[in-house]
Design an enzyme around this catalytic site. Structure first.
Site, PDB file in Angstrom:
ATOM      1  N   LYS A 106       0.853  -1.195   0.000  1.00 12.00           N
ATOM      2  CA  LYS A 106       0.000   0.000   0.000  1.00 12.00           C
ATOM      3  C   LYS A 106       0.882   1.235   0.000  1.00 12.00           C
ATOM      4  CE  LYS A 106      -4.492   0.745   0.292  1.00 12.00           C
ATOM      5  NZ  LYS A 106      -5.582  -0.202   0.015  1.00 12.00           N
ATOM      6  N   GLY A 220     -17.689   7.806  -2.190  1.00 16.48           N
ATOM      7  CA  GLY A 220     -16.595   7.844  -3.167  1.00 16.48           C
ATOM      8  C   GLY A 220     -16.850   6.779  -4.217  1.00 16.48           C
TER       9      GLY A 220
END
Ligand code: GLU
Length: 416
Positions: A106, A220
């Site tokens: 990540k 989102g």
């Protein structure tokens, strides 16, 4: 951030519970508690007013025993190194639970994209790649979008990487625009995969989903498509949605096209006509059948878990529920579809994108949907059965499936 809400401590605690049941080799357990590699970077970016602003960023690779690291890049003002560590760890379990040959990674940059122009974002994205290019690549670590990053940002990042490497290595990033080697079906893949899971959860619970009242926290990429696909694929009745500014509630149901148009026009879902404004906290506790946390970490905690009324909680967000809340929800009989299973559709289609980039041959959308459904449905039932076998909550069931596979790969490689 309190210790109890530190996402990395939570990720380690979740692993510890699984290690105990799996009787995991102590060496493998110790290795899997930590990321293998971390790169911390400092980015000097020229802002539109001519000044230089310095940003902090990270790329963290948790484990690549099963394949190259994979996971998004987040641009967020509240990003911390421990959040990125946790998200990288959860990516390892996510790729494993859907059985794709990738590991976990990540990235993150501490910044507020809402206050930046497009050209500032482009310079930041390119600067980030100039720093992390030394540890990413199609066979090393493949970033993708996450909170507040999107296909345009992926395009700039891919372009910068290819310029540095002087080759067309578009498989370095997924979630790209279709024109640049993105996959059909990647845009709504996270929400679509989650809807396949909700469909299966309805089956195992004997719950009729047609018209089932649903609340979505977060608007989102995941939340918006969950609104649309929840309605289109499953016939859910979405009665509440929210974004970072607050939520709206309309018992008669919210039309996704109208809500999306309102958000586009005003910047938020708040004040949508003919609905009641509610807070994000109130949304979680609404009397609905299905709750879809699709925003950030630590939303369902010891403090509010007892008041959750939904029968199914489908976690499109990463890390929305704390371990204490997991126990409370399990005791109440709430069916939780845990994050790294429920939201794995995104990375699954990212994997398909990488495969198509490597072949330089592209699939039709229907083919992507079919392959995604197959992966998600198989993973869902593997987790459901594992949880039932051990009489544990589904998150622990998912850990048992995912950790065992990673542990096998670590052992076969002779790392421990
Ligand atoms: N950021 C997404 C996730 O958390 C997608 C990752 C990817 O496609 O690599 O799963």
């Amino acid at each position: 951030m309190s210790e109890a809400q530190n996402p990395f401590k939570i990720a380690q605690k979740q692993l510890d519970l699984a290690a105990d049941i799996l009787k995991l080799d102590p060496g493998i357990h110790a290795l899997l508690r930590e990321p293998l590699r971390e790169l911390h970077v400092t980015l000097a970016v020229r802002m539109d007013d001519g000044s230089i602003k310095v940003f902090k960023g990270f790329r963290i690779q948790h484990n690549d025993a099963r394949g190259p690291c994979k996971g998004g890049i987040r641009f967020h003002p509240d990003e911390t190194v421990d959040t990125v560590r946790a998200l990288a760890t959860w990516m390892t379990w996510k790729c494993s639970v859907v059985d794709i040959p990738l590991g976990g990674g990540k990235g993150g940059v501490i910044c507020n994209p809402k206050e930046m122009s497009q050209s500032e974002l482009e310079r930041l994205s390119r600067a980030y790649i100039r720093q992390v290019c030394r540890i990413i690549g199609p066979t090393q670590d493949v970033p993708a979008p996450d909170v507040y990053t999107n296909p345009q940002i992926m395009a700039w990042m891919m372009d910068e990487y290819n310029a540095i490497m002087r080759q067309d290595l578009r498989g370095v990033i997924t979630g790209k625009p279709l024109e640049l080697g993105g996959s059909a079906g990647r845009g709504d893949a996270t929400a679509r995969g989650a809807m396949y899971c909700v469909r299966e959860a309805g089956k195992v619970m004997g719950l009729d989903l047609q018209g089932a009242t649903t609340a979505i926290q977060g608007y989102g990429n995941a939340g918006q498509f969950a609104h649309q696909l929840g309605e289109e694929l499953l016939g859910l009745k979405i009665v509440a949605v929210s974004d970072s500014k607050g939520g709206i509630y309309r018992p008669a149901g919210l039309d996704y096209k109208a809500v999306m148009a309102h958000k586009k026009r005003t910047g938020s879902v708040v004040n949508f006509p003919d609905s009641q404004n509610i807070s994000n906290e109130e949304l979680l506790e609404l009397d609905v059948q299905i709750l879809l946390p699709s925003a950030l970490e630590n939303q369902i905690t010891q403090a509010n878990a007892g008041r959750i009324k939904a029968r199914i909680v489908g976690e499109l967000a990463n890390g929305p529920t704390t371990p204490e809340a997991d126990d409370i929800l399990f005791a109440k009989g709430v069916y939780v579809i845990p994050d790294f299973l429920c939201n794995a559709g995104g990375v699954t289609v990212s994997y398909f994108e990488g495969v198509q980039n490597a072949y330089n041959y592209y699939w039709k959308e229907a083919e992507v949907h079919e392959k995604l459904d197959e992966k998600m449905t198989a993973a869902f039932h593997a987790v459901d059965q594992m949880a039932k076998k051990h009489n544990v909550h589904n998150r622990l069931g998912a850990y048992l499936v995912a950790v065992a596979r990673v542990a096998d790969a670590v052992k076969l490689r002779g790392w421990v």
